[in-house]
Design a protein around this motif. Sequence first.
Motif: not given
Lengths: 674, 117
Positions: A274, A284-287, A331-333, A347, A349
């Motif tokens: 993450n 940015i939030d990517a997992r 996922d990428f937000n 986002g 995913s």
Amino acid sequence: MALLRNFKLMLMFVPALLCGQETVAPTKDAPVGPAGGQDAGGYNVVQSWEFGYRFATVGGDQEKYRSDVNFGNGIRLLGSSLTVNSQGGRAKWFDELTLTTQGLGNDPYESAALRVGKNRLYEYDMTWRQNAYFNPGLVTSAGEHVMNTTYRWQDHDVTLLPQNWFRVHAGYSRVTQDGPALATQQEFDSTGDIFPVFRNVRDQYNEYRLGGDIRAHGLKLTILRRWEYFREDTLDSTTSTETGVLNPAPDASTLTRFSRTQPYKGQTPTWFGNLYFERKLFTIDARLTYAAGRGAFVQNELAAGIDRFGTAQNRQIAMSGTGNRPVTAGDFNITILPESRFNLVTGVSVSDTRTNGSNIYEQFDNATLSFATLDFQFLGIRLLTSSTVARYRFTRAFNMFAGFRYSDREVRSIEDSTSPGFPFSGTVAEQVNLLRAGSAGFNWTPLRNLWVHGEAEIGRTNNPFTPISLRNYQAIRSKVRYRRRSLSMSAGYQENYNNNSIAITAYSSRSRSYSAEGSWAARRWVSFDAAYSKLHLDTIGGIAFFAGPASAVSLFSNLQSVYISNLHALNLNVKLSLGRRADLYLGYSLTKDTGDGRGSLAAQPNAVTQLLYNVQSYPLSYQTPLARVSWRLNERLRFNVGYQYYGYHEEFGLLGYNQGYRANTGYTSLLWSF
Amino acid sequence: MGGENATAKPAFDTEQPCLRCHIDKRGPFVFEHASVRVEGCTACHYSHGSTNTRLLRRPVVFTLCLECHNGAGTFGRENSGVFATSNSHNLLDPRYQRCTMCHVRIHGSNSDPTFLR
């Protein structure tokens, strides 16, 4: 979308809340011991221990009581609490220790939680639970699928350098289920009789975790490695000659011997990552996760007896194989914050699940190889979704949001079965399902203490996977909340409609949920809590099946499966302090499903429609009044007594079973701070 | 009530959380019950509470099964429909009203495509 998920979750939670009134013991909110604790050895200690005796008398269906409540007689450590905090926060081994327990000593629901930590060095959390699980399964299996097992859970988590920019996490979890059970086995052909078999359940799950995270300059990176190991060593057997369960005459088939071992072992090593990055104008939030699930199994089954034609049979099945399920998801937000009034979250995913399994199956009938097959199956699910939500704050008191979501799901399968020495040919199929959904909502604070929320979602899918899946659906969720000093009130409404109409059948489902709750601390010595909710469900689905007299079974294809539920739930609680010495708690909980309002089971034109009519609703009621009194004997000791009644009543029962019961339970205890 | 829309789930859900405790439903199996994998546990269960036995979405199991296994034409992996029940299954016979009495491995099986063992 988020609204739909939350909405569904709320709907599913409603019945749990209805049945979820707190139990009469342990005694809660009754202070004992010095208010500020005691100082000893550089620590401040606050502790209480509640020992007592619990009793229960039950009338009616004991098995249903064991399934729902299951309190028995005996001495218990009903609850305990220990908190140790270092004075100054610089102790040698730990600065904080918290231990709580509940129900130890043979309550059906036992738990313990421990937290130990030293500032800036480590934190350790442990939870342990043990539940007795009893399920008679009358309606689903005529009482032949009984579970009488015990579940145990434990979780251990350690964090090193908890206040540092770099932290290390490690953990271990374990889940086990074991105990006796009953199951059924059909022998010796596809329309043969059903026999009860004894089952020794032994399931085990172990999980190990190791990871770390870094926080610096608005960036947070988390990496976690997880190893899951699971195994099933359940054994099935009979100890004596068994006759058929539901059809003993004129079918004279018997099962004289049966045993089955089917050990299964699997593991799922997983990578998890993450990345979160924050700046003034965007985040940015990517997992990303990858789980490589796999398992291996063998099976040896032996059955001997007499089939429905009176012929002696013995059958052995030997099998081995493997299964794999690699799952990749990410996922990428991005959240864009161009100015204080406006933000945009967008986002994408992706997930890909690929399950494949194969086996070698050999069946020996009367000591002769009847057939051997090689089986292979593949099921792949690929899901791509993108979503965008915009939110604008018009004033400090009012903001709105709107969003759109698009999903593209592809389901593929390959199925094959062949004999040893022959190649696979494979039947391949593919289905694509598109979802387009839009949502919008608002938050409004017209008064300082008043908050109003509303949101709605409409979705359309083009090719739902099953007849009951969502196709044309809409969801609404709204809530009003008011809070002022000692008073809080809220009310809500939710609805979820779905219509799935296809060529042969149509499926429609509607749910509406209304709720209201209030809490009022009228004085220091008295407070009231009240909650009411109503959940309405109705579904209609086209069904087709064969039925009729044994000599003339025919296809019925123009009937409907109807289910109507009107579930009312009421919770009332009063807490009273009677002078300085006594506290009184009164509670009442009622869950009542009025079904479709029928007062009796009306006679239908024929046996088939009668069967469907009888199961269209399931009216029942479940109520649990309780009272608890706690007397303060001195600063360190309280005496407690409580009583709780459980009454469960079914109006008509189902399929010939009525599982009503009444139970009187209670306890006496001493709450002690030494 | 309609099932939770699996297409609306975040892709991050790699496993059903239910499977952590219900180990015997975990698999992977040779013969997966496709609706369990595609739509998830909530296709048949209200996982957070129900007045129905085993948290089922219907009070009896045969209506739950028949709402999908009704011969509808455009569903399922093979696009040829979820199979209707066999003509040997006389629903007036009590044993066929309890589908899972025979189809005991309804969540998935390693040996039988119809989940009989």
